[in-house]
Design a protein around this motif. Sequence first.
Motif, PDB file in Angstrom:
ATOM      1  N   GLY D  52       0.776  -1.230   0.000  1.00 55.14           N
ATOM      2  CA  GLY D  52       0.000   0.000   0.000  1.00 55.14           C
ATOM      3  C   GLY D  52       0.808   1.280   0.000  1.00 55.14           C
ATOM      4  N   LYS D  53       2.111   1.166  -0.317  1.00 58.68           N
ATOM      5  CA  LYS D  53       2.951   2.360  -0.404  1.00 58.68           C
ATOM      6  C   LYS D  53       3.772   2.331  -1.691  1.00 58.68           C
TER       7      LYS D  53
ATOM      8  N   GLU E  21       4.174  13.351  -2.586  1.00 54.48           N
ATOM      9  CA  GLU E  21       3.203  13.149  -1.510  1.00 54.48           C
ATOM     10  C   GLU E  21       1.780  13.057  -2.061  1.00 54.48           C
ATOM     11  N   GLU E  24       1.487   9.553  -3.156  1.00 56.17           N
ATOM     12  CA  GLU E  24       1.409   8.695  -1.961  1.00 56.17           C
ATOM     13  C   GLU E  24       0.022   8.758  -1.328  1.00 56.17           C
ATOM     14  N   ASN E  25      -0.560   9.961  -1.275  1.00 58.61           N
ATOM     15  CA  ASN E  25      -1.881  10.100  -0.661  1.00 58.61           C
ATOM     16  C   ASN E  25      -2.947   9.341  -1.448  1.00 58.61           C
ATOM     17  N   LYS E  28      -2.269   5.613  -0.781  1.00 63.59           N
ATOM     18  CA  LYS E  28      -2.661   5.267   0.591  1.00 63.59           C
ATOM     19  C   LYS E  28      -4.178   5.111   0.713  1.00 63.59           C
ATOM     20  N   ARG E  29      -4.912   6.028   0.071  1.00 59.74           N
ATOM     21  CA  ARG E  29      -6.373   5.967   0.121  1.00 59.74           C
ATOM     22  C   ARG E  29      -6.904   4.728  -0.610  1.00 59.74           C
ATOM     23  N   ASN E  31      -5.454   1.980  -0.969  1.00 61.85           N
ATOM     24  CA  ASN E  31      -5.093   0.807  -0.175  1.00 61.85           C
ATOM     25  C   ASN E  31      -6.107   0.501   0.926  1.00 61.85           C
ATOM     26  N   LYS E  32      -6.903   1.490   1.299  1.00 61.79           N
ATOM     27  CA  LYS E  32      -7.903   1.255   2.338  1.00 61.79           C
ATOM     28  C   LYS E  32      -8.995   0.289   1.887  1.00 61.79           C
TER      29      LYS E  32
END
Lengths: 69, 69, 69, 69, 69, 69, 69, 69, 69, 69, 69, 69
Positions: D52-53, E21, E24-25, E28-29, E31-32
């Motif tokens: 997830g990164k 970033e 990445e954001n 990351k989202r 991946n939820k």
Amino acid sequence: MKNPVYKLIELTGTSDVSMEEAVENAVKRANKTIKDLCWFQVVETRGNIEKGKVHQWQVTIKVGFAVKP
Amino acid sequence: MKNPVYKLIELTGTSDVSMEEAVENAVKRANKTIKDLCWFQVVETRGNIEKGKVHQWQVTIKVGFAVKP
Amino acid sequence: MKNPVYKLIELTGTSDVSMEEAVENAVKRANKTIKDLCWFQVVETRGNIEKGKVHQWQVTIKVGFAVKP
Amino acid sequence: MKNPVYKLIELTGTSDVSMEEAVENAVKRANKTIKDLCWFQVVETRGNIEKGKVHQWQVTIKVGFAVKP
Amino acid sequence: MKNPVYKLIELTGTSDVSMEEAVENAVKRANKTIKDLCWFQVVETRGNIEKGKVHQWQVTIKVGFAVKP
Amino acid sequence: MKNPVYKLIELTGTSDVSMEEAVENAVKRANKTIKDLCWFQVVETRGNIEKGKVHQWQVTIKVGFAVKP
Amino acid sequence: MKNPVYKLIELTGTSDVSMEEAVENAVKRANKTIKDLCWFQVVETRGNIEKGKVHQWQVTIKVGFAVKP
Amino acid sequence: MKNPVYKLIELTGTSDVSMEEAVENAVKRANKTIKDLCWFQVVETRGNIEKGKVHQWQVTIKVGFAVKP
Amino acid sequence: MKNPVYKLIELTGTSDVSMEEAVENAVKRANKTIKDLCWFQVVETRGNIEKGKVHQWQVTIKVGFAVKP
Amino acid sequence: MKNPVYKLIELTGTSDVSMEEAVENAVKRANKTIKDLCWFQVVETRGNIEKGKVHQWQVTIKVGFAVKP
Amino acid sequence: MKNPVYKLIELTGTSDVSMEEAVENAVKRANKTIKDLCWFQVVETRGNIEKGKVHQWQVTIKVGFAVKP
Amino acid sequence: MKNPVYKLIELTGTSDVSMEEAVENAVKRANKTIKDLCWFQVVETRGNIEKGKVHQWQVTIKVGFAVKP
């Protein structure tokens, strides 16, 4: 005039009515400061949505006009 | 204002540090002569190499701003 | 100057002779009002036809120049 | 040298830190076998995701250098 | 698994710090709600300007992940 | 030869005279080290401006040639 | 919300009246299942012809909306 | 004539001299069978190489002309 | 290896049978001189016609491979 | 009919009213000489400006139709 | 149904046999969860290479299907 | 013949078997009315889906042929 040179500028016109009005609004505004506008080309069409409806049409155009020799 | 019209200009910002700083430098310079800058889009990313290292990041952006009615 | 910023403008030069002359005419015209032109990129090549011959070459270029800090 | 000729090669640099480092890594590697690297252009930016990164930034660039006459 | 099939979704991540970033954001989202994210490709980089500075980086990416057989 | 394979390399030729000469210079240089050049495709046309005139035409081409089986 | 993430989905709206109505129909449908639609971009405009007339306008758009954090 | 309709056809002209002559040859040929050619746009520029020299310039253009109402 | 760098080369494979065989032929040839080929991307598909039939499929691909650190 | 073959032609329709009418005019004209028009795709939207207003919408489309077996 | 709305999703199908099978695999998988798939468009063709041979064809497609009114 | 001129037409071939057969069908049909077809380029690959399977491959190509002097 022999071998005229034209300049192209890029504008985004907006309208809550139609794509055509968005283009017209951009052309009308350009005409306030530039004489002898000749042609336009549509570059991109986007828009804003509010409450599940198109709230604003946004049409980006290039506008061409002859520059003084 | 109803049906605002935006103008887009194209700038190449440079930096010896990062792509972000190259964009920031272009935006900062545009801000000296244009009020109410709204948004930018990255058009192209290039750079200069000297002694086998990136010497200058060159990021070309379009910057959009509302023109007076 | 550290981290120079460049502006790109779009021009269509014309010529009844060649593509190169069309570019040269656009550059020559830009040079009348802008100092320190640096580079150009060809965006599009078109032309007018009259009596079955190319009557006018129309080459659209982007011209880049350093803006004052 | 009059009328230099340049060659462009395409490389994908990688980094777990940033896009800039991915470009730098590609340039650094090219510099081991090619002298007088002049410029680069970013062609594409991709990356690998693990847990997830972003695990690896992958930036494809064209690198230009003068070839010997 | 033989002949896996992947799905690609398009996301715009934002950040007030950097392009990385913003990516990445978005990752990351994603991946939820999605497992096994594999890769991303940058589609477009834009941003908001406020008070003459980049206020928000907006990077649109496609994210790929394997779908269950 | 059945099913020949071709390689394409990318070169930027330059000239202070014309686009055609810029292409010819790139082809001439490639011919020094590669045999059996077959075709080229123009990828991009740019140039340098000095003292308000085109100082150098820069034409990037891909050149194709058959590789030995 | 700090650093919102947006998702883009691709829809083709249709209409027998106009391009605008085709877009509106796609947006209206998306609004039934997705809250907080923000913007759209036109990707492609096509259509069906029957009996020598445009029978159906088909406009493909990307629609963007904020995803919950 | 009100609301004229134009047709565009695609031709590849060739020349052993220059890009301009390749375009002229395509236009000249189109003029033999089509009246009232209006304009052209360059689509692609390629060429053949023989003995390390450009042997044939190949310029593909779209040619537009008004069709009878 | 940390932060590998990849090189991409462009090849046109040919076949009188299928697009797949044209790609395979290009990959097979590249494998003779380059180790550790990793991936390819199709860039363009063309072909020759003789006697009203496809005589040769020509598929241009980019082939990527890791370069030694 | 098994395995139909379609032909695509490129037309520019014009109108002083709207983009839709420009497309309709091109389709209407094509229908005079070609039977069984099936679909169209918009290729480009341009226009003429006179006295600071859009004087003519010019929409270039590709029109597809089945050819007789 | 009047004015249907279609959704497009993007999938990458894979196969060790052919491009066609890669597309078929993506369509077959989509059919498990989505009814009434209508059409697809090829977006990109890539692949993996192992031991100097194409090991996996990867074809990315957009698949369109009607959404319920 | 010195300086031949070529015409390109655009066709969509279809097949329920493969992409290659779709191209072959378009070429075969063109050959019925046009002599001396020379080459083709793939422009777009699409298809119809019925009952969760590819029902028809649709490959759009440009076909080039020499026009009589």
